[in-house]
Design an enzyme around this catalytic site. Structure first.
Site, PDB file in Angstrom:
ATOM      1  N   GLU A   1      45.541  71.837  98.095  1.00 24.39           N
ATOM      2  CA  GLU A   1      46.304  72.846  97.350  1.00 24.39           C
ATOM      3  C   GLU A   1      46.174  74.233  97.973  1.00 24.39           C
ATOM      4  O   GLU A   1      47.035  75.087  97.757  1.00 24.39           O
ATOM      5  CB  GLU A   1      45.868  72.881  95.890  1.00 24.39           C
ATOM      6  CG  GLU A   1      46.365  71.693  95.082  1.00 24.39           C
ATOM      7  CD  GLU A   1      46.061  71.825  93.597  1.00 24.39           C
ATOM      8  OE1 GLU A   1      47.004  71.880  92.794  1.00 24.39           O
ATOM      9  OE2 GLU A   1      44.853  71.878  93.253  1.00 24.39           O
TER      10      GLU A   1
ATOM     11  N   ILE B   1      48.298  66.703  95.312  1.00 23.22           N
ATOM     12  CA  ILE B   1      47.369  66.198  94.304  1.00 23.22           C
ATOM     13  C   ILE B   1      46.528  67.328  93.726  1.00 23.22           C
ATOM     14  O   ILE B   1      46.012  68.181  94.450  1.00 23.22           O
ATOM     15  CB  ILE B   1      46.466  65.107  94.910  1.00 23.22           C
ATOM     16  CG1 ILE B   1      47.302  63.870  95.240  1.00 23.22           C
ATOM     17  CG2 ILE B   1      45.331  64.748  93.952  1.00 23.22           C
ATOM     18  CD1 ILE B   1      46.535  62.781  95.952  1.00 23.22           C
ATOM     19  N   HIS B   2      46.398  67.328  92.422  1.00 21.08           N
ATOM     20  CA  HIS B   2      45.600  68.332  91.715  1.00 21.08           C
ATOM     21  C   HIS B   2      44.498  67.629  90.918  1.00 21.08           C
ATOM     22  O   HIS B   2      44.758  66.620  90.257  1.00 21.08           O
ATOM     23  CB  HIS B   2      46.495  69.124  90.763  1.00 21.08           C
ATOM     24  CG  HIS B   2      45.729  70.059  89.877  1.00 21.08           C
ATOM     25  ND1 HIS B   2      45.375  71.325  90.282  1.00 21.08           N
ATOM     26  CD2 HIS B   2      45.233  69.893  88.626  1.00 21.08           C
ATOM     27  CE1 HIS B   2      44.706  71.921  89.303  1.00 21.08           C
ATOM     28  NE2 HIS B   2      44.606  71.062  88.293  1.00 21.08           N
ATOM     29  N   PRO B   3      43.285  68.138  90.958  1.00 18.70           N
ATOM     30  CA  PRO B   3      42.807  69.238  91.817  1.00 18.70           C
ATOM     31  C   PRO B   3      42.288  68.683  93.131  1.00 18.70           C
ATOM     32  O   PRO B   3      41.554  67.703  93.158  1.00 18.70           O
ATOM     33  CB  PRO B   3      41.669  69.832  90.991  1.00 18.70           C
ATOM     34  CG  PRO B   3      41.094  68.644  90.273  1.00 18.70           C
ATOM     35  CD  PRO B   3      42.252  67.707  90.002  1.00 18.70           C
TER      36      PRO B   3
END
Length: 359
Positions: A344, A338-340
């Site tokens: 990450e 998943i961004h943001p």
């Protein structure tokens, strides 16, 4: 048989327990016995310490008021977590540690970063040994010995947090015929069985991992094996993770880089700073990072180490990958990230591993 709340419980022989209650002493026998007696803080015989008084992690929560100044003696999990707690409340904290850095068992890069950040929050006295304590008109004076000789620190409370020892002696495991290790841990096999048939042990009293989640897993093993003796299971201790809930947070699983070097294990390293990802950049985190070690031949993860926000949560997919035997490339590229979001940083560290295969 039901007995009132036990004041103490010790072995009187194999599968025979002597239980002291408010109503008197009773003796119990059983075909199956589970020993989960835990551990207690280690407090060395430092001159004057008993006279001035001290706290441990077992009783520090009973304090009626916050001190202005506190010395935390120790540099491991408990010491750094409680130093964070009390400094967050505004207490002036002095950490006294015999080694040259805090959290010395962590990956060296993690320990170095944490020690640097700790010095910005607390008065950190490294390579110091506490050799005495005495009362003064204004508090408690601790005598320390270090590379530069003797020095003194004045505080209002002393918190001893240098380690814990198993309570096998407290239940007189020897009287029950239970084999113990030199450090006092009750000997168990992978099924949590002791040297006496029908007696099981779990948690701090037998495990080298003094962690609640390990005790929980061992308890599930014992419960199954007591209820299903014809179909026993073993506790999976292959990839035991841990976390340090201090500031910053830390989480780790598997080999450290220094352990890999010491054992001659081939490895490659992938690393990513929290500031390299959008969420970390937005948080203005300039100190946190994730680090992974992998086998260059198979791509399987050997270890993972994270320092920074949400570290104990971020490491979970890496624990799962190690437990399931997934290779690092598959973990990094075989799913959406998943961004943001903070995970990450884990993906970035995996992608920074050089020259490893995809299976």
């Amino acid at each position: 048989m039901r007995v009132s709340r036990a004041l103490s419980c010790t072995y009187a022989g194999e599968r025979r327990l002597e239980v002291e209650t408010a109503d008197g002493t009773v003796e119990l026998t059983a075909d199956q016995v589970v020993v989960a007696a835990g551990s207690r803080p280690v407090v060395p015989p430092i001159p004057g310490l008993a006279e001035v008084g001290f706290r441990t992690s077992d009783d520090v929560r009973t304090m009626e008021r916050l001190p202005r100044r506190m010395a935390v003696v120790g540099g491991g999990f408990v010491a750094t977590e409680l130093a964070h707690v009390f400094s967050s409340f505004g207490v002036e904290v002095t950490v006294v540690e015999m080694l040259d850095q805090l959290l010395a068992r962590e990956d060296a890069e993690i320990a170095q970063r944490f020690t640097e950040l700790a010095k910005q929050q607390w008065d950190v006295r490294l390579e110091r040994e506490m050799v005495g304590a005495r009362r003064s008109d204004n508090g408690i004076v601790l005598s320390l010995e270090g590379p530069q000789g003797g020095e003194e620190v004045e505080v209002d409370e002393v918190l001893m947090a240098i380690g814990r020892r198993p309570n096998s002696d407290g239940v007189d495991a020897a009287a029950g015929g239970l084999a113990t290790r030199p450090d006092g841990r009750i000997v168990v096999d992978e099924q949590q069985a002791t040297s006496v048939p029908g007696v099981w042990a779990l948690g701090d009293v037998s495990s080298k991992w003094m962690l609640k989640h390990v005790a929980n897993a061992e308890a599930e093993t014992v419960m199954h094996n007591v209820l299903h003796p014809q179909d026993p299971i073993a506790t999976d201790h292959r990839h035991v993770p841990h976390a340090v809930f201090s500031s910053p947070q830390i989480a780790a699983v598997g080999l450290t880089e220094q352990e890999a070097k010491k054992t001659g294990t081939a490895y490659v390293v992938g690393r990513s700073d929290c500031s390299d990802i959008p969420y970390g950049w937005a948080m203005e985190d300039t100190t946190g990072f994730a680090k992974v070690l992998a086998d260059p031949a198979t791509g399987r993860l050997l270890g993972a180490h994270i320092i920074g926000p949400q570290a104990p949560t971020l490491i979970q997919p890496l624990i799962q990958a190690m437990s399931l035997g997934q290779d690092a490339r598959s973990v990094a590229r075989g799913q959406y990230w998943i961004h943001p979001s903070m995970p990450e940083v884990v993906q970035a560290a995996l992608n920074h591993l050089p020259n490893i295969p995809l299976h």
